[in-house]
Design a protein around this motif. Structure first.
Motif, PDB file in Angstrom:
ATOM      1  N   GLY A 595      12.539  31.452   2.204  1.00 18.31           N
ATOM      2  CA  GLY A 595      12.137  32.322   3.985  1.00 18.31           C
ATOM      3  C   GLY A 595      11.317  33.282   4.063  1.00 18.31           C
ATOM      4  O   GLY A 595      10.416  33.889   2.854  1.00 18.31           O
ATOM      5  N   GLU A 596      10.890  33.010   5.456  1.00 18.48           N
ATOM      6  CA  GLU A 596       9.802  34.178   6.254  1.00 18.48           C
ATOM      7  C   GLU A 596       9.960  35.824   5.729  1.00 18.48           C
ATOM      8  O   GLU A 596       9.566  36.659   5.598  1.00 18.48           O
ATOM      9  CB  GLU A 596       9.290  34.038   7.120  1.00 18.48           C
ATOM     10  CG  GLU A 596       8.032  32.414   7.290  1.00 18.48           C
ATOM     11  CD  GLU A 596       7.122  32.808   8.811  1.00 18.48           C
ATOM     12  OE1 GLU A 596       7.552  33.433   9.922  1.00 18.48           O
ATOM     13  OE2 GLU A 596       7.101  31.370   8.629  1.00 18.48           O
ATOM     14  N   GLN A 597      11.241  35.561   6.097  1.00 18.63           N
ATOM     15  CA  GLN A 597      11.788  37.415   6.320  1.00 18.63           C
ATOM     16  C   GLN A 597      13.000  37.373   5.103  1.00 18.63           C
ATOM     17  O   GLN A 597      14.451  36.830   5.152  1.00 18.63           O
ATOM     18  CB  GLN A 597      12.315  37.618   7.287  1.00 18.63           C
ATOM     19  CG  GLN A 597      11.128  38.408   7.819  1.00 18.63           C
ATOM     20  CD  GLN A 597      11.667  39.111   9.765  1.00 18.63           C
ATOM     21  OE1 GLN A 597      12.541  39.153   9.666  1.00 18.63           O
ATOM     22  NE2 GLN A 597      11.221  39.737   9.306  1.00 18.63           N
ATOM     23  N   ALA A 598      12.636  37.597   3.743  1.00 18.87           N
ATOM     24  CA  ALA A 598      13.846  37.150   2.092  1.00 18.87           C
ATOM     25  C   ALA A 598      14.964  37.930   2.365  1.00 18.87           C
ATOM     26  O   ALA A 598      14.768  38.766   2.555  1.00 18.87           O
ATOM     27  CB  ALA A 598      13.346  36.664   1.328  1.00 18.87           C
ATOM     28  N   PRO A 599      16.507  37.074   2.632  1.00 20.80           N
ATOM     29  CA  PRO A 599      17.368  38.597   2.433  1.00 20.80           C
ATOM     30  C   PRO A 599      17.414  38.502   1.081  1.00 20.80           C
ATOM     31  O   PRO A 599      17.195  38.835  -0.096  1.00 20.80           O
ATOM     32  CB  PRO A 599      18.365  37.324   2.843  1.00 20.80           C
ATOM     33  CG  PRO A 599      17.963  35.887   2.345  1.00 20.80           C
ATOM     34  CD  PRO A 599      16.508  36.164   2.835  1.00 20.80           C
ATOM     35  N   LEU A 600      17.555  40.296   1.212  1.00 23.95           N
ATOM     36  CA  LEU A 600      17.957  41.268  -0.208  1.00 23.95           C
ATOM     37  C   LEU A 600      19.609  40.224  -1.183  1.00 23.95           C
ATOM     38  O   LEU A 600      20.463  39.782  -0.875  1.00 23.95           O
ATOM     39  CB  LEU A 600      18.295  42.163  -0.164  1.00 23.95           C
ATOM     40  CG  LEU A 600      19.260  42.712  -0.940  1.00 23.95           C
ATOM     41  CD1 LEU A 600      17.364  42.494  -2.350  1.00 23.95           C
ATOM     42  CD2 LEU A 600      18.670  44.518  -1.470  1.00 23.95           C
ATOM     43  N   ARG A 601      18.889  39.134  -2.273  1.00 26.23           N
ATOM     44  CA  ARG A 601      20.108  38.146  -2.348  1.00 26.23           C
ATOM     45  C   ARG A 601      20.516  38.817  -3.982  1.00 26.23           C
ATOM     46  O   ARG A 601      19.863  39.579  -4.417  1.00 26.23           O
ATOM     47  CB  ARG A 601      19.794  36.914  -3.367  1.00 26.23           C
ATOM     48  CG  ARG A 601      19.545  35.965  -1.238  1.00 26.23           C
ATOM     49  CD  ARG A 601      19.115  34.618  -2.314  1.00 26.23           C
ATOM     50  NE  ARG A 601      18.308  33.916  -1.239  1.00 26.23           N
ATOM     51  CZ  ARG A 601      17.811  33.747  -0.203  1.00 26.23           C
ATOM     52  NH1 ARG A 601      16.658  34.469  -1.362  1.00 26.23           N
ATOM     53  NH2 ARG A 601      17.172  33.258   0.768  1.00 26.23           N
ATOM     54  N   GLY A 602      21.651  38.415  -4.464  1.00 25.75           N
ATOM     55  CA  GLY A 602      21.774  39.214  -5.809  1.00 25.75           C
ATOM     56  C   GLY A 602      21.555  38.576  -7.315  1.00 25.75           C
ATOM     57  O   GLY A 602      21.729  37.404  -6.896  1.00 25.75           O
ATOM     58  N   TYR A 603      21.784  38.707  -8.082  1.00 28.14           N
ATOM     59  CA  TYR A 603      21.559  38.201  -9.312  1.00 28.14           C
ATOM     60  C   TYR A 603      22.494  37.546 -10.393  1.00 28.14           C
ATOM     61  O   TYR A 603      23.800  38.080  -9.772  1.00 28.14           O
ATOM     62  CB  TYR A 603      20.722  39.247 -10.687  1.00 28.14           C
ATOM     63  CG  TYR A 603      19.264  38.870 -10.446  1.00 28.14           C
ATOM     64  CD1 TYR A 603      18.512  38.734 -11.347  1.00 28.14           C
ATOM     65  CD2 TYR A 603      18.379  39.710  -9.266  1.00 28.14           C
ATOM     66  CE1 TYR A 603      16.695  38.487 -11.279  1.00 28.14           C
ATOM     67  CE2 TYR A 603      16.852  39.169  -9.321  1.00 28.14           C
ATOM     68  CZ  TYR A 603      16.140  38.851 -10.044  1.00 28.14           C
ATOM     69  OH  TYR A 603      14.999  39.084  -9.928  1.00 28.14           O
ATOM     70  N   ALA A 604      22.645  36.221 -10.134  1.00 32.68           N
ATOM     71  CA  ALA A 604      24.058  35.934 -10.603  1.00 32.68           C
ATOM     72  C   ALA A 604      24.009  36.648 -12.009  1.00 32.68           C
ATOM     73  O   ALA A 604      23.334  36.685 -12.914  1.00 32.68           O
ATOM     74  CB  ALA A 604      23.746  34.059 -11.376  1.00 32.68           C
ATOM     75  N   GLY A 605      25.859  37.206 -12.118  1.00 29.23           N
ATOM     76  CA  GLY A 605      25.918  37.908 -13.429  1.00 29.23           C
ATOM     77  C   GLY A 605      25.464  39.242 -13.909  1.00 29.23           C
ATOM     78  O   GLY A 605      25.933  39.850 -14.713  1.00 29.23           O
TER      79      GLY A 605
END
Length: 726
Positions: A595-605
């Motif tokens: 995306g153009e304004q990327a959300p803050l996602r978590g890393y798996a694990g």
């Protein structure tokens, strides 16, 4: 916590329910009504009602009111110029007054076609003028710095620039001088407007008064395309738009990501793009020829030579990475070298700790914190400039800013944030260990940040690790040193490795970096010339979009061709390569979904709690006796890109040593004194600068001026015969 009280406001006959105290501008928008503004800008603090463009009629008030200064109250009835003849007359008068001395030079003004004054005059202005006298004129343009020009005739005195200087960047350098019709924006003593964020005033200005000199007469709005991308010059990853005309980048604009940058970018990110057009750009592969230096060769010849070097050194290859590679480039290179040629050693740009995954927050959480602890000796503005603005914003909202750890204050804080700003390695592990010890995991609004030196340290680490389960030990002898990127090519530690290697392959954008020690140079590209992804210091995966066509093949293209010679399949296309990495690291996220304004996602694990067995000393080893601990830092305005941008040379660090006032007083050193800084038989002469931001016991020196110095240093006034004549 009780819910906010809602109030009903009527704007031009439309009702809106908003929280009590909401600004009238936002309230009107909630009702579907636009109130035009010039001076109003929520990011600049409380409204000042300077331009009067937002005049509205409010029931119960005898005079027109500046809408930007009003807040929503229950039962308020507001009429804008669309429904009130009185408000329309007021707006006509405001625009007529603004335009009394404004020059009619729209056809040659660089703001023409994207100017709020043009737009609002067309929509709300009287359509004709009653004035026939000669307009007031000033000398123009005035260079308030090499990067910014000021046309005083166009200024409408909205004070956006001075408010930014006073409230946001807090440099206090821009002021309004004189009064009445002669009032002008200027700097103290006509000094250049200097600082990390000066270029933001060129975007804040609603007219063509403050403009970037690089864009002067370069393009018109109907000739350009704005490409949304991410700045690749530090680890913040500010969202930007690259203005492109005929395939060339002409300027960089901010692109507000409210969690990352709030629409501010530093001057390095804004002005350093002209390094793309440097006269010493490497555009063809170069091969060393004995006694004759380098000669350009074709790409087929270059790949033949690269294959020969790789096969000859198999098992004895070391790779030095810059941390400016995209995730896809790092993965492709790692796949070639680690799967095609077996495990070998790599020199990653810096330590990256996965322990921080348990303490992730958006950068905007710094502003909302109640306590912010800033650890490390490198000024935050030099490492991650926009983080410095978030810390200043936190102070404005009442947060306590600590530069030494007060464990009780952090444990008792409702929202506590730790920020580590170097120097040295293990910073991520250190700040994660502190966060664990303080019990910040799982507490809303609490977290920790490590500020890396390189823009994509985490992304490169992710990609490299995805290529192989284990990292090999360094070989006893280096058969081939692969140097990836300009940052690695300019690193003295990499140069030392090059002296030990049988052969050196360098990927670089510029001739000067690899001359004299490389055997094969392959042209590199800039972040503005790439498609791919970066991971910023929050751990946020963001998209880079190619804004300009590079003068050479993208790294993915030639890595793909070279890998095929070793039976390794590497796609030359970023989306396909990302899909492979994503399946291993990013949970199968697709390239388009970033995306153009990327959300803050978590890393798996990522675990809820990460326990570190040891806690490194946050501030390193202290000096002995009257010695100070040398902190040689990489300044913001340094590096290969900045060195090639004429407009940024005045921003480069001075030859000085910054000291705490107590340390200077103990050594009878005054600000501006020439001092000798000595360590282990080496010494340099530098000017002393006294700073409240430097910790006691520290001597802060830009790395380029700390030649040969390391460890504890002693300082003394330069001997009279050493002092240069003025």
């Amino acid at each position: 916590m009780s819910s906010q009280e809602l109030v009903r406001v009527t704007v031009d006959g439309r009702d809106a329910e908003v929280p009590k105290g909401t600004g009238l501008i936002e309230t009107a928008l909630a009702a579907g009504v636009e109130i035009p503004v010039f001076c109003y800008e929520p990011r600049l603090g409380p409204p000042v009602g300077a331009c009067r463009m937002c005049l509205v009629e409010v029931d119960g008030m005898p005079k027109l009111q500046a809408g930007c200064t009003l807040t929503a109250q229950d039962g308020m009835v507001v009429r804008t110029a669309a429904t009130s003849e009185k408000a329309a007359e007021g707006q006509h008068g405001t625009l007529e007054f603004i335009l009394v001395n404004h020059p009619l030079d729209c056809p040659v003004c660089d703001k023409g076609g994207e100017c709020p004054l043009q737009d609002l005059t067309f929509r709300y202005g009287p359509g004709s003028t009653r004035m026939s006298f000669e307009k007031l004129t000033f000398e123009k343009p005035i260079p308030i710095s090499p990067a910014i020009s000021l046309d005083r005739e166009r200024c409408i005195l909205c004070y956006r620039c001075t408010r930014f200087s006073e409230i946001v960047s807090e440099d206090g350098q821009l002021v309004a001088a004189d009064r009445g019709a002669l009032s002008v924006i200027t700097t103290f003593e006509d000094e250049p407007y200097r600082g990390a964020f000066t270029g933001n005033v060129t975007e804040l200005c609603p007219v063509g008064a403050l403009l970037p000199t690089q864009y002067r007469f370069e393009a018109r709005p109907w000739e350009i395309v704005n490409t949304p991308t991410v700045c690749g010059l530090c680890a913040v990853g500010c969202n930007v738009s690259a203005t492109v005309r005929e395939g060339k980048v002409k300027r960089i604009l901010s692109r507000n990501h409210p969690e990352v940058d709030e629409g501010w970018i530093c001057d390095k990110g804004r002005f350093a793009f002209t390094h793309l057009r440097s006269t010493d750009r490497v555009v063809d592969p170069l091969r060393r020829v004995r006694r004759r230096g380098f000669e350009p060769v074709s790409w087929n010849e270059a790949l033949d030579e690269a294959e020969r070097l790789l096969r000859a050194a198999q098992g004895r290859i070391v790779t030095a990475l810059s941390g400016s590679e995209t995730v896809e480039q790092a993965y492709a290179l790692g796949k070639l070298l680690r799967r095609g040629l077996g495990s070998h050693a790599a020199m990653l740009p810096e330590e990256v700790s996965e322990a921080l995954d348990a303490y992730r927050l958006p950068l905007s959480a710094i502003r909302d914190a109640s306590v912010v602890v800033v650890l490390g000796d490198v000024p935050v503005v030099e490492r991650a400039p926009v983080v410095d603005l978030w810390i200043r914003a936190a102070r404005h909202t009442g947060a306590t800013i600590l530069t030494e750890l007060d464990e009780d204050a952090v444990r008792n804080a409702e929202r506590a944030v730790l920020v580590w700003s170097g120097p040295g390695g293990h910073g991520g592990a250190t700040v994660a260990a502190l966060a664990e010890r303080l019990g910040l995991a799982g507490r809303p609004g609490c977290g920790a940040f490590f500020l890396p030196e390189s823009p994509n340290a985490r992304g490169v680490s992710d990609a490299w690790a995805a290529c192989c389960d284990e990292e090999a030990e360094g070989p006893e002898s280096i058969g081939l040193l692969v140097v990836s990127g300009d940052e690695a090519a300019g690193d003295p530690n990499v140069r030392s490795l090059a002296e030990q290697a049988d052969a050196v392959l360098v990927v670089s954008m510029f001739h000067g970096l690899a001359a004299g020690w490389a055997d094969l140079v392959l042209p590199g590209t800039s972040y503005l010339e790439r498609d791919g992804t970066y991971v910023n210091l929050e751990g946020r995966l963001q998209r880079l979009r190619r804004a300009a066509v590079p003068p050479c093949p993208d790294e993915l293209e030639w890595i793909s061709q070279l890998a095929a010679r070793f039976g390794v399949e590497v796609s030359p296309h970023a989306p396909a390569t990302f899909a492979e990495v994503s399946g291993l690291v990013y949970g199968g996220l697709s390239f388009g979904d970033v995306g153009e304004q990327a959300p803050l996602r978590g890393y798996a694990g990522a675990e809820a709690h990460v326990v570190e067995p040891t806690l490194p000393e946050p501030h390193g080893r202290a000096g002995r006796g009257d010695e100070l601990r040398l902190v040689a830092y990489k300044p913001l305005f340094s590096g290969a890109a900045v060195e090639r941008v004429a407009e940024l040379q005045f921003q480069r660090p001075a030859a000085e040593v910054a000291l705490a006032r107590a340390d200077a007083r103990a050594r009878k050193i005054a600000g501006g004194d020439l001092v000798t800084v000595s360590a282990d038989g080496h010494s340099v002469r530098l000017r002393a600068r006294l700073s409240a931001d430097v910790r006691p016991g520290v001597a802060l020196v830009a790395a380029e001026h700390a030649r040969g110095l390391s460890g504890p240093v002693s300082l003394a006034l330069a001997a009279p015969e050493e002092v240069e004549a003025p």
